[in-house]
Motif scaffolding. Structure first.
Motif, mmCIF file in Angstrom:
data_model
loop_
_atom_site.group_PDB
_atom_site.id
_atom_site.type_symbol
_atom_site.label_atom_id
_atom_site.label_comp_id
_atom_site.label_asym_id
_atom_site.label_seq_id
_atom_site.Cartn_x
_atom_site.Cartn_y
_atom_site.Cartn_z
ATOM 1 N N ASP A 136 0.834 -1.214 0.000
ATOM 2 C CA ASP A 136 0.000 0.000 0.000
ATOM 3 C C ASP A 136 0.868 1.262 0.000
ATOM 4 N N THR A 137 1.303 1.628 -1.199
ATOM 5 C CA THR A 137 2.069 2.858 -1.392
ATOM 6 C C THR A 137 1.114 4.051 -1.404
ATOM 7 N N PRO A 138 1.628 5.277 -1.338
ATOM 8 C CA PRO A 138 0.737 6.448 -1.436
ATOM 9 C C PRO A 138 -0.125 6.419 -2.696
ATOM 10 N N GLU A 139 0.434 5.944 -3.799
ATOM 11 C CA GLU A 139 -0.335 5.882 -5.050
ATOM 12 C C GLU A 139 -1.491 4.889 -4.942
ATOM 13 N N ILE A 140 -1.225 3.744 -4.330
ATOM 14 C CA ILE A 140 -2.275 2.734 -4.129
ATOM 15 C C ILE A 140 -3.352 3.285 -3.199
ATOM 16 N N LEU A 141 -2.926 3.949 -2.136
ATOM 17 C CA LEU A 141 -3.881 4.516 -1.171
ATOM 18 C C LEU A 141 -4.724 5.613 -1.816
ATOM 19 N N LYS A 142 -4.110 6.394 -2.681
ATOM 20 C CA LYS A 142 -4.855 7.465 -3.358
ATOM 21 C C LYS A 142 -5.938 6.887 -4.257
ATOM 22 N N ALA A 143 -5.604 5.820 -4.986
ATOM 23 C CA ALA A 143 -6.586 5.164 -5.855
ATOM 24 C C ALA A 143 -7.703 4.540 -5.022
ATOM 25 N N TYR A 144 -7.350 3.969 -3.900
ATOM 26 C CA TYR A 144 -8.336 3.352 -2.999
ATOM 27 C C TYR A 144 -9.278 4.425 -2.452
ATOM 28 N N ALA A 145 -8.714 5.548 -2.056
ATOM 29 C CA ALA A 145 -9.529 6.650 -1.525
ATOM 30 C C ALA A 145 -10.507 7.157 -2.579
ATOM 31 N N SER A 146 -10.029 7.253 -3.806
ATOM 32 C CA SER A 146 -10.893 7.710 -4.900
ATOM 33 C C SER A 146 -12.001 6.706 -5.181
ATOM 34 N N LYS A 147 -11.670 5.438 -5.132
ATOM 35 C CA LYS A 147 -12.652 4.378 -5.377
ATOM 36 C C LYS A 147 -13.790 4.418 -4.373
ATOM 37 N N TYR A 148 -13.458 4.675 -3.110
ATOM 38 C CA TYR A 148 -14.487 4.653 -2.066
ATOM 39 C C TYR A 148 -15.189 5.997 -1.886
ATOM 40 N N GLY A 149 -14.612 7.053 -2.435
ATOM 41 C CA GLY A 149 -15.260 8.360 -2.325
ATOM 42 C C GLY A 149 -14.798 9.190 -1.154
ATOM 43 N N VAL A 150 -13.506 9.061 -0.811
ATOM 44 C CA VAL A 150 -12.949 9.875 0.269
ATOM 45 C C VAL A 150 -12.795 11.315 -0.227
ATOM 46 N N THR A 151 -13.481 12.246 0.420
ATOM 47 C CA THR A 151 -13.423 13.656 0.027
ATOM 48 C C THR A 151 -12.986 14.566 1.168
ATOM 49 N N ASN A 152 -13.088 14.097 2.400
ATOM 50 C CA ASN A 152 -12.698 14.912 3.551
ATOM 51 C C ASN A 152 -11.190 15.148 3.530
ATOM 52 N N PRO A 153 -10.744 16.418 3.495
ATOM 53 C CA PRO A 153 -9.301 16.697 3.474
ATOM 54 C C PRO A 153 -8.591 16.257 4.749
ATOM 55 N N ASN A 154 -9.367 15.976 5.799
ATOM 56 C CA ASN A 154 -8.784 15.507 7.055
ATOM 57 C C ASN A 154 -8.819 13.978 7.174
ATOM 58 N N TRP A 155 -9.131 13.302 6.075
ATOM 59 C CA TRP A 155 -9.085 11.841 6.073
ATOM 60 C C TRP A 155 -7.764 11.435 5.433
ATOM 61 N N HIS A 156 -6.854 10.948 6.261
ATOM 62 C CA HIS A 156 -5.530 10.556 5.786
ATOM 63 C C HIS A 156 -5.386 9.041 5.825
ATOM 64 N N LEU A 157 -5.130 8.452 4.658
ATOM 65 C CA LEU A 157 -4.831 7.027 4.567
ATOM 66 C C LEU A 157 -3.309 6.923 4.570
ATOM 67 N N MET A 158 -2.761 6.252 5.584
ATOM 68 C CA MET A 158 -1.319 6.351 5.817
ATOM 69 C C MET A 158 -0.577 5.027 5.704
ATOM 70 N N THR A 159 0.651 5.164 5.205
ATOM 71 C CA THR A 159 1.564 4.038 5.067
ATOM 72 C C THR A 159 2.916 4.435 5.634
ATOM 73 N N GLY A 160 3.782 3.438 5.832
ATOM 74 C CA GLY A 160 5.093 3.753 6.392
ATOM 75 C C GLY A 160 5.784 2.513 6.910
ATOM 76 N N ASN A 161 6.598 2.693 7.909
ATOM 77 C CA ASN A 161 7.350 1.597 8.487
ATOM 78 C C ASN A 161 6.413 0.551 9.102
#
Length: 247
Positions: A136-161
């Protein structure tokens, strides 16, 4: 001194007396009322603050109310997001992964519904942490957010260590997450949501004398109950978000 002059002094004294009788009590009364109003205003301030406090409880741990641990991850736009980005906001926390074939789609459909209900609130957000950061890279998360309809600017889908995410899940929130090749999707995790207040504290309602701590994020309002007969908690979560937004 003439009688005329005496009459003049008497007349002036009479006017002063009448003025005092009529107007001084009114002046005193206005001053008194003003003082009372100021005192009432000052005394009402603590009451107003008290009224803003909701009935949602804190979660104690070793005598200290549990708070969101410090974290720093990358969101769907490649931006570094920390717990400080959520200060002053009421938000919901979940742990998920984009290829989850079972509970994650249900959880995120519920979160979309919650997002839409609070679309007019700038101080509401969601923190979603992937437990499969290798995929789940930022690009994958961005596509996932778009698919589900995430529009809130305070909704952060996060990845990392990965270790940091699992530590945050299992030790920071006590929300279970683990890799497991024997289960569908390769990972297992809790379907619970945590509710966080504007100061970063975990909050929840009390049911039958006990704090529920977390909210079932899997069962929707329309489903009413899960397969075990447990009532859905999305409606309760919505009610409690409103309470915290008003604090």
């Amino acid at each position: 001194m003439s009688k005329k002059t005496n009459y003049s002094y008497i007349g002036i004294a009479f006017i002063i007396l009448v003025f005092g009788i009529i107007f001084i009590p009114k002046i005193v009364d206005r001053i008194s009322n003003s003082d009372i109003s100021r005192q009432e205003s000052r005394s009402d301030q603590p009451k107003e603050k008290e009224l803003k406090k909701s009935d949602l409880v804190f979660i104690p741990n070793n005598g200290v109310n549990r708070k969101v641990p410090n974290f720093s991850f990358t969101n769907q736009y490649g931006k570094t997001i920390t717990n400080k980005d959520f200060e002053g906001k009421v938000y919901v926390i979940e742990f998920f992964f984009t290829t989850c074939p079972t509970i994650c789609p249900r959880m995120n459909r519920n979160l979309i519904q919650i997002q839409n209900e609070f679309k007019d609130f700038d101080d509401f957000g969601v923190a979603s942490f992937t437990i499969n950061p290798d995929f789940d890279t930022p690009e994958i998360l961005k596509a996932y957010a778009s698919k589900y309809g995430v529009t809130n600017p305070n909704w952060h889908l996060m990845t990392g260590n990965k270790e940091a995410i699992y530590k945050l899940s299992n030790e920071g929130f006590y929300i279970y997450a683990a890799a497991n090749d024997d289960v569908e999707g390769g990972f297992e995790h809790s379907g619970n949501f945590a509710l966080i207040d504007k100061n970063g504290f975990i909050r929840c309602r009390v049911v039958n004398g006990n704090p529920i701590i977390y909210y079932n994020g899997i069962t929707s309002e329309s489903e009413k109950t899960d397969e075990d007969g447990k009532l859905e908690e999305i409606s309760a979560l919505k009610e409690d978000i409103k309470k915290l937004l008003n604090e």
